[in-house]
Design a protein around this motif. Structure first.
Motif, PDB file in Angstrom:
ATOM      1  N   ALA A  69      -2.239   0.796 -13.221  1.00 61.38           N
ATOM      2  CA  ALA A  69      -2.799   0.213 -11.996  1.00 61.38           C
ATOM      3  C   ALA A  69      -3.782   1.215 -11.425  1.00 61.38           C
ATOM      4  N   ASP A  70      -4.571   0.793 -10.455  1.00 66.36           N
ATOM      5  CA  ASP A  70      -5.515   1.697  -9.801  1.00 66.36           C
ATOM      6  C   ASP A  70      -4.743   2.557  -8.807  1.00 66.36           C
ATOM      7  N   THR A  71      -4.429   3.781  -9.210  1.00 67.37           N
ATOM      8  CA  THR A  71      -3.675   4.696  -8.350  1.00 67.37           C
ATOM      9  C   THR A  71      -4.580   5.674  -7.608  1.00 67.37           C
ATOM     10  N   SER A  72      -5.891   5.474  -7.685  1.00 65.76           N
ATOM     11  CA  SER A  72      -6.820   6.401  -7.039  1.00 65.76           C
ATOM     12  C   SER A  72      -7.055   6.057  -5.570  1.00 65.76           C
ATOM     13  N   ARG A  73      -6.580   4.908  -5.125  1.00 63.88           N
ATOM     14  CA  ARG A  73      -6.825   4.470  -3.760  1.00 63.88           C
ATOM     15  C   ARG A  73      -5.504   4.335  -3.004  1.00 63.88           C
ATOM     16  N   THR A  74      -5.607   4.114  -1.685  1.00 62.06           N
ATOM     17  CA  THR A  74      -4.445   3.881  -0.836  1.00 62.06           C
ATOM     18  C   THR A  74      -4.438   2.411  -0.413  1.00 62.06           C
ATOM     19  N   TYR A  75      -3.295   1.765  -0.542  1.00 62.63           N
ATOM     20  CA  TYR A  75      -3.170   0.340  -0.249  1.00 62.63           C
ATOM     21  C   TYR A  75      -2.535   0.135   1.124  1.00 62.63           C
ATOM     22  N   ARG A  76      -2.946  -0.954   1.802  1.00 64.82           N
ATOM     23  CA  ARG A  76      -2.400  -1.317   3.103  1.00 64.82           C
ATOM     24  C   ARG A  76      -1.742  -2.690   2.993  1.00 64.82           C
ATOM     25  N   PRO A  77      -0.871  -3.036   3.936  1.00 63.95           N
ATOM     26  CA  PRO A  77      -0.244  -4.362   3.894  1.00 63.95           C
ATOM     27  C   PRO A  77      -1.282  -5.476   3.783  1.00 63.95           C
ATOM     28  N   GLY A  78      -1.008  -6.399   2.870  1.00 62.64           N
ATOM     29  CA  GLY A  78      -1.945  -7.485   2.599  1.00 62.64           C
ATOM     30  C   GLY A  78      -2.836  -7.233   1.413  1.00 62.64           C
ATOM     31  N   ASP A  79      -3.015  -5.965   1.011  1.00 60.80           N
ATOM     32  CA  ASP A  79      -3.805  -5.657  -0.183  1.00 60.80           C
ATOM     33  C   ASP A  79      -3.051  -6.113  -1.431  1.00 60.80           C
ATOM     34  N   THR A  80      -3.800  -6.433  -2.476  1.00 62.17           N
ATOM     35  CA  THR A  80      -3.180  -6.818  -3.747  1.00 62.17           C
ATOM     36  C   THR A  80      -3.344  -5.693  -4.775  1.00 62.17           C
ATOM     37  N   VAL A  81      -2.311  -5.509  -5.557  1.00 57.98           N
ATOM     38  CA  VAL A  81      -2.317  -4.519  -6.631  1.00 57.98           C
ATOM     39  C   VAL A  81      -2.302  -5.264  -7.962  1.00 57.98           C
ATOM     40  N   THR A  82      -3.258  -4.961  -8.829  1.00 56.49           N
ATOM     41  CA  THR A  82      -3.306  -5.584 -10.151  1.00 56.49           C
ATOM     42  C   THR A  82      -2.735  -4.614 -11.184  1.00 56.49           C
ATOM     43  N   TYR A  83      -1.646  -5.025 -11.810  1.00 52.75           N
ATOM     44  CA  TYR A  83      -1.019  -4.220 -12.864  1.00 52.75           C
ATOM     45  C   TYR A  83      -1.454  -4.751 -14.228  1.00 52.75           C
ATOM     46  N   THR A  84      -1.738  -3.846 -15.148  1.00 59.94           N
ATOM     47  CA  THR A  84      -2.107  -4.205 -16.511  1.00 59.94           C
ATOM     48  C   THR A  84      -0.998  -3.760 -17.460  1.00 59.94           C
TER      49      THR A  84
END
Length: 227
Positions: A69-84
């Motif tokens: 996954a893109d671990t270079s950024r910080t996620y906030r509530p409501g953001d989506t994480v795409t796992y490959t």
């Protein structure tokens, strides 16, 4: 019941000689030691066999799973994480009934559920899954989830693949030109002094005092001239 068989090659012999072909004792053990006995006069010696290679006539399939996954950024509530997810067959037999399971992603689609033997076209597939960050995830400052891939009706599975992302709480900070008192009317910061006192009323009062003093002084001057 498994039947271990062993064939040994001896110097001067053409090909290997089968020295063991017998049903395994029960319960079947995880490991075995192979050896052979030879009579040397009055003594019987047991010689262990070194450098033995054991292979199954019916090798079991094995699976490997890579999850990113893109671990270079910080996620906030409501953001989506795409796992490959990349599932790979690492043995020489096909794997059927492929299923990718993630503890946070409800459904990882697998249109193709069969992997070809390792090294052949179709020995791996790549799929994606999406997860939406929650308020609780934001408070925890991170999300760690795991995934595995299984095949052959669940009889084989891969090692667990883990990914951790960084999160932060959601919400919007109040604008800097709003008073902290919810019952007060918003005032622009250019109308406040460093202590928070409105400057406009002070300026008006000061101007009135100056005007009043000037009026009194002018009246006194005019009165003294009249005398």
């Amino acid at each position: 019941m498994p039947i271990p068989a062993a064939a040994l090659g001896f110097p001067g012999e053409a090909g290997a000689v089968e020295v063991l072909d017998s049903a395994a004792p029960e319960p079947v053990q995880d490991t075995y030691k192979f050896g052979f006995a030879a009579s040397t006069g009055l003594f019987t010696d047991v010689h262990l066999i070194g450098g033995l290679t054991v292979r199954s006539e019916r090798p079991l399939p094995l699976l490997d799973l890579e999850k990113t996954a893109d671990t270079s950024r910080t996620y906030r509530p409501g953001d989506t994480v795409t796992y490959t997810y990349t599932a790979t067959n690492t043995t020489g037999v096909p794997v059927t009934d492929l299923v990718i399971a993630d503890d946070l992603v409800a459904d990882v689609p697998c249109e193709s559920t069969t992997l070809a033997p390792a090294g052949e076209p179709g020995d791996r597939i790549t799929r994606t899954g999406v997860y939406t960050v929650t308020e609780e995830d934001g408070r925890h400052r991170s999300v760690t989830n795991t995934a595995t891939v299984t095949g052959s009706n669940g009889t084989i599975d891969s090692a667990t693949a883990t990914v951790t992302i960084t999160t932060e709480p959601g919400g919007t900070a109040p604008p800097p030109d709003t008073l902290t008192d919810p019952g007060a009317s918003p005032l622009s910061t250019d109308r406040l002094t460093e202590t928070g006192t409105p400057t406009a009323p002070i300026a008006i009062a000061t101007a009135l005092l100056i005007l009043g003093a000037a009026t009194v002084a002018w009246a006194r001057i005019k009165h003294s001239k009249a005398e």
